[in-house]
Enzyme design. Sequence first.
Site, PDB file in Angstrom:
ATOM      1  N   LYS A  36      46.223  16.279   3.652  1.00 45.31           N
ATOM      2  CA  LYS A  36      45.903  16.066   2.223  1.00 45.31           C
ATOM      3  C   LYS A  36      44.776  15.037   2.041  1.00 45.31           C
ATOM      4  O   LYS A  36      43.972  15.148   1.121  1.00 45.31           O
ATOM      5  CB  LYS A  36      47.150  15.701   1.416  1.00 45.31           C
ATOM      6  CG  LYS A  36      47.671  14.321   1.614  1.00 45.31           C
ATOM      7  CD  LYS A  36      48.846  14.018   0.690  1.00 45.31           C
ATOM      8  CE  LYS A  36      49.412  12.660   1.085  1.00 45.31           C
ATOM      9  NZ  LYS A  36      50.718  12.383   0.667  1.00 45.31           N
TER      10      LYS A  36
ATOM     11  N   HIS B  95      39.127   5.688  19.025  1.00 45.26           N
ATOM     12  CA  HIS B  95      37.825   5.477  18.381  1.00 45.26           C
ATOM     13  C   HIS B  95      36.947   4.437  19.072  1.00 45.26           C
ATOM     14  O   HIS B  95      35.759   4.655  19.275  1.00 45.26           O
ATOM     15  CB  HIS B  95      38.027   5.040  16.931  1.00 45.26           C
ATOM     16  CG  HIS B  95      38.927   5.933  16.139  1.00 45.26           C
ATOM     17  ND1 HIS B  95      38.851   7.303  16.184  1.00 45.26           N
ATOM     18  CD2 HIS B  95      39.942   5.656  15.277  1.00 45.26           C
ATOM     19  CE1 HIS B  95      39.759   7.831  15.367  1.00 45.26           C
ATOM     20  NE2 HIS B  95      40.440   6.845  14.814  1.00 45.26           N
TER      21      HIS B  95
ATOM     22  N   THR C  55      51.034  20.486   5.181  1.00 41.60           N
ATOM     23  CA  THR C  55      51.694  19.724   4.115  1.00 41.60           C
ATOM     24  C   THR C  55      51.643  18.217   4.412  1.00 41.60           C
ATOM     25  O   THR C  55      52.217  17.424   3.673  1.00 41.60           O
ATOM     26  CB  THR C  55      53.181  20.133   4.006  1.00 41.60           C
ATOM     27  OG1 THR C  55      53.827  19.798   5.255  1.00 41.60           O
ATOM     28  CG2 THR C  55      53.340  21.615   3.747  1.00 41.60           C
TER      29      THR C  55
HETATM   30  N1  NDP Z   1      47.470  10.355   8.743  1.00 41.26           N
HETATM   31  C1  NDP Z   1      46.340   9.766   9.175  1.00 41.26           C
HETATM   32  O1  NDP Z   1      45.740   8.893   8.544  1.00 41.26           O
HETATM   33  C2  NDP Z   1      45.757  10.181  10.487  1.00 41.26           C
HETATM   34  C3  NDP Z   1      46.437  11.070  11.302  1.00 41.26           C
HETATM   35  N2  NDP Z   1      45.850  11.474  12.477  1.00 41.26           N
HETATM   36  C4  NDP Z   1      46.550  12.411  13.353  1.00 41.26           C
HETATM   37  O2  NDP Z   1      46.770  13.631  12.649  1.00 41.26           O
HETATM   38  C5  NDP Z   1      47.988  14.239  13.058  1.00 41.26           C
HETATM   39  C6  NDP Z   1      48.880  14.481  11.850  1.00 41.26           C
HETATM   40  O3  NDP Z   1      49.135  13.234  11.258  1.00 41.26           O
HETATM   41  P1  NDP Z   1      49.894  13.123   9.850  1.00 41.26           P
HETATM   42  O4  NDP Z   1      49.392  14.161   8.922  1.00 41.26           O
HETATM   43  O5  NDP Z   1      49.837  11.696   9.479  1.00 41.26           O
HETATM   44  O6  NDP Z   1      51.380  13.508  10.292  1.00 41.26           O
HETATM   45  P2  NDP Z   1      52.649  13.888   9.387  1.00 41.26           P
HETATM   46  O7  NDP Z   1      53.768  13.051   9.876  1.00 41.26           O
HETATM   47  O8  NDP Z   1      52.295  13.827   7.945  1.00 41.26           O
HETATM   48  O9  NDP Z   1      52.948  15.389   9.846  1.00 41.26           O
HETATM   49  C7  NDP Z   1      52.146  16.508   9.486  1.00 41.26           C
HETATM   50  C8  NDP Z   1      53.013  17.710   9.229  1.00 41.26           C
HETATM   51  O10 NDP Z   1      53.551  18.150  10.451  1.00 41.26           O
HETATM   52  C9  NDP Z   1      54.818  18.756  10.202  1.00 41.26           C
HETATM   53  N3  NDP Z   1      55.775  18.139  11.139  1.00 41.26           N
HETATM   54  C10 NDP Z   1      56.241  16.884  11.132  1.00 41.26           C
HETATM   55  N4  NDP Z   1      57.090  16.672  12.168  1.00 41.26           N
HETATM   56  C11 NDP Z   1      57.143  17.843  12.833  1.00 41.26           C
HETATM   57  C12 NDP Z   1      57.849  18.274  13.972  1.00 41.26           C
HETATM   58  N5  NDP Z   1      58.641  17.459  14.655  1.00 41.26           N
HETATM   59  N6  NDP Z   1      57.675  19.558  14.373  1.00 41.26           N
HETATM   60  C13 NDP Z   1      56.867  20.381  13.713  1.00 41.26           C
HETATM   61  N7  NDP Z   1      56.172  20.020  12.616  1.00 41.26           N
HETATM   62  C14 NDP Z   1      56.308  18.767  12.185  1.00 41.26           C
HETATM   63  C15 NDP Z   1      55.216  18.488   8.773  1.00 41.26           C
HETATM   64  O11 NDP Z   1      54.973  19.673   8.029  1.00 41.26           O
HETATM   65  P3  NDP Z   1      56.171  20.672   7.603  1.00 41.26           P
HETATM   66  O12 NDP Z   1      57.350  19.824   7.272  1.00 41.26           O
HETATM   67  O13 NDP Z   1      55.578  21.410   6.453  1.00 41.26           O
HETATM   68  O14 NDP Z   1      56.400  21.530   8.816  1.00 41.26           O
HETATM   69  C16 NDP Z   1      54.216  17.436   8.338  1.00 41.26           C
HETATM   70  O15 NDP Z   1      53.872  17.557   6.994  1.00 41.26           O
HETATM   71  C17 NDP Z   1      48.602  13.281  14.084  1.00 41.26           C
HETATM   72  O16 NDP Z   1      48.213  13.706  15.360  1.00 41.26           O
HETATM   73  C18 NDP Z   1      47.946  11.948  13.755  1.00 41.26           C
HETATM   74  O17 NDP Z   1      47.886  11.096  14.877  1.00 41.26           O
HETATM   75  C19 NDP Z   1      44.592  11.049  12.857  1.00 41.26           C
HETATM   76  C20 NDP Z   1      43.878  10.166  12.068  1.00 41.26           C
HETATM   77  C21 NDP Z   1      44.411   9.617  10.858  1.00 41.26           C
HETATM   78  O1  LIG Z   2      42.326   7.174  12.814  1.00 46.34           O
HETATM   79  C1  LIG Z   2      42.471   6.175  12.138  1.00 46.34           C
HETATM   80  O2  LIG Z   2      41.406   5.661  11.492  1.00 46.34           O
HETATM   81  C2  LIG Z   2      41.596   4.851  10.332  1.00 46.34           C
HETATM   82  C3  LIG Z   2      40.250   4.166  10.041  1.00 46.34           C
HETATM   83  O3  LIG Z   2      39.228   5.093   9.908  1.00 46.34           O
HETATM   84  P1  LIG Z   2      38.511   5.471   8.522  1.00 46.34           P
HETATM   85  O4  LIG Z   2      37.174   5.902   8.970  1.00 46.34           O
HETATM   86  O5  LIG Z   2      39.328   6.585   7.957  1.00 46.34           O
HETATM   87  O6  LIG Z   2      38.502   4.255   7.650  1.00 46.34           O
HETATM   88  C4  LIG Z   2      42.686   3.835  10.550  1.00 46.34           C
HETATM   89  O7  LIG Z   2      42.944   3.126   9.355  1.00 46.34           O
HETATM   90  C5  LIG Z   2      43.958   4.552  10.993  1.00 46.34           C
HETATM   91  O8  LIG Z   2      44.972   3.593  11.304  1.00 46.34           O
HETATM   92  C6  LIG Z   2      43.705   5.399  12.210  1.00 46.34           C
HETATM   93  O9  LIG Z   2      44.851   6.232  12.472  1.00 46.34           O
END
Ligand code: NDP
Ligand SMILES: O=C1O[C@H](COP(=O)(O)O)[C@@H](O)[C@H](O)[C@H]1O
Length: 464
Positions: free
Chosen positions: A21, A240, A16
């Site tokens: 997404k 990266h 989620t």
């Molecule tokens: N967002 C981005 O642009 C990027 C993110 N990442 C990495 O991807 C991973 C996910 O990031 P992102 O999607 O932004 O994170 P979110 O904060 O959106 O969390 C993802 C999901 O994890 C669940 N969640 C949140 N907190 C907890 C908790 N304490 N315990 C268990 N489940 C939890 C929730 O789902 P629910 O409530 O349904 O359980 C939430 O929707 C991270 O490691 C991040 O560093 C890497 C590159 C880019």
């Molecule tokens: O992982 C990440 O990458 C984006 C930049 O990468 P992109 O290829 O998706 O443009 C960066 O904006 C973000 O802060 C970082 O978490």
Amino acid sequence: MPDESPAVIFVLFGATGDLAKRMVLPSFYELAVENLLPRSWALIGNGRGHRSDDEFRDHIKNSLTEFAAAPDDDQWETFAKNVHFAGGGFTVDDPGDLPSVIDDLREKLGGSVQLVHYIALPPTTFIDYTEALGAHQLATDARVVYEKPFGTSPDKFRELDVAVHKVFDEKQVYRIDHFLGKESTQNLHVLRFANGMVSGVWNREHVEQVQIDVPETLDIDDRAEFYDATGAFLDMVVTHLFQVAAEVAMEPPVSLAADDLQEARESVIGAFRPLDPAEVVYGQYEGYRDTEGIAADSTRETFVAARLWVDTDRWRDVPFILRTGKMLDHSAQRVSLVFRRPVDGPITDVPADGTVLTFDLKGDGSIDMTMTVKEPGSGTALSTGHLSLPLDSVADGLSPYSRLINDVLRGDRSLFTRPDGLAHVWEVAAPLLANPPAPQSYAPHSSGPAAAAELAGSCGWVSA
Ligand SMILES: NC(=O)C1=CN([C@@H]2O[C@H](COP(=O)(O)OP(=O)(O)OC[C@H]3O[C@@H](n4cnc5c(N)ncnc54)[C@H](OP(=O)(O)O)[C@@H]3O)[C@@H](O)[C@H]2O)C=CC1
Ligand SMILES: O=C1O[C@H](COP(=O)(O)O)[C@@H](O)[C@H](O)[C@H]1O
């Protein structure tokens, strides 16, 4: 994929969330549409709350519409039938709905089934979910994908590494860094090793400096809490930019087979010299502390420029200059090899950035060459000219996440990071984490703190 490939059950933890997404779900859908999934497959979203399968399907459809393209009706119907949601969380003590949903699907799919777990959760939860996978017998013969960052400090990295290897064999583990999935990043080794003209000059004798430059115009408003706990150095540099630096710096692998390529890239990180905080500039954009969710006295860096040294015979004394930051005046993702000027011969007044080979990592990617040429017309004045090879003119590529998820499904680990390389990454980062410079303030939509320009020396930042 041939029909005899095993069925896949792809479990998306954090289904989620923001990454799911924006990246994982659209990429998984892209693989389905491109016929790159095995004949039989199922996607299970996992979360702490409860949702029906249909609610999760709607969530995916909305994500596709917002972050990719609204799906074609027939393709969507076929895809949606294979999508399920298992709520109720997933802990050692209480696995929620997941085991029973997997059991039902195993029965339905029949034959041999490859389980793939994709951990798209906040990094602080990686150990708990890993232990839960072990406790509920969902680790055996499975593949597991960890999002970045793999650890948030040298100690946390070690703790996580131990926890992961208690449950999984290294061969089952895929630590993702999507910059390694970009077309141009892969051309850093392909262009180099496939073209003698390029491999012959890929060294300190010919290269004056290497620049890895990833400025972004983006702010951090949507991810304030994550960003303030993380900062530009952990978000971008130890992840990266270091992996891309390793792609440039590596010695020729024995072959381009997965293990050899991974070995070449990860082992050169052992030759990265620990960063000297005196060679690093931190910045914070004006207004950052006014963002909702950011402490009024936050010293978190939104900009980093750093000089990295690679102590190999190939690269000794050649600076690798890294830069990235938010709210800058332009967005780019460029790796540039700035070549030395001719030391003898008839032309001595060549500009410092007169010969530059650039790999543009953004979007479909391109390979660009800047060369010093004669200014047209009478006289012998010099000018610079540019050649560009857009990679989408060569072939249609997959997006980085699709490419990497496809590699996981095929069992190819060449573009994933390894714990020995990451252990070195944290050693390189340690002096800076222990002694970070105070961030210098910079105006939004500027080129960042002035001190960063000095790091690039006489060449300047070639992508500016
Ligand atoms: N967002 C981005 O642009 C990027 C993110 N990442 C990495 O991807 C991973 C996910 O990031 P992102 O999607 O932004 O994170 P979110 O904060 O959106 O969390 C993802 C999901 O994890 C669940 N969640 C949140 N907190 C907890 C908790 N304490 N315990 C268990 N489940 C939890 C929730 O789902 P629910 O409530 O349904 O359980 C939430 O929707 C991270 O490691 C991040 O560093 C890497 C590159 C880019
Ligand atoms: O992982 C990440 O990458 C984006 C930049 O990468 P992109 O290829 O998706 O443009 C960066 O904006 C973000 O802060 C970082 O978490």
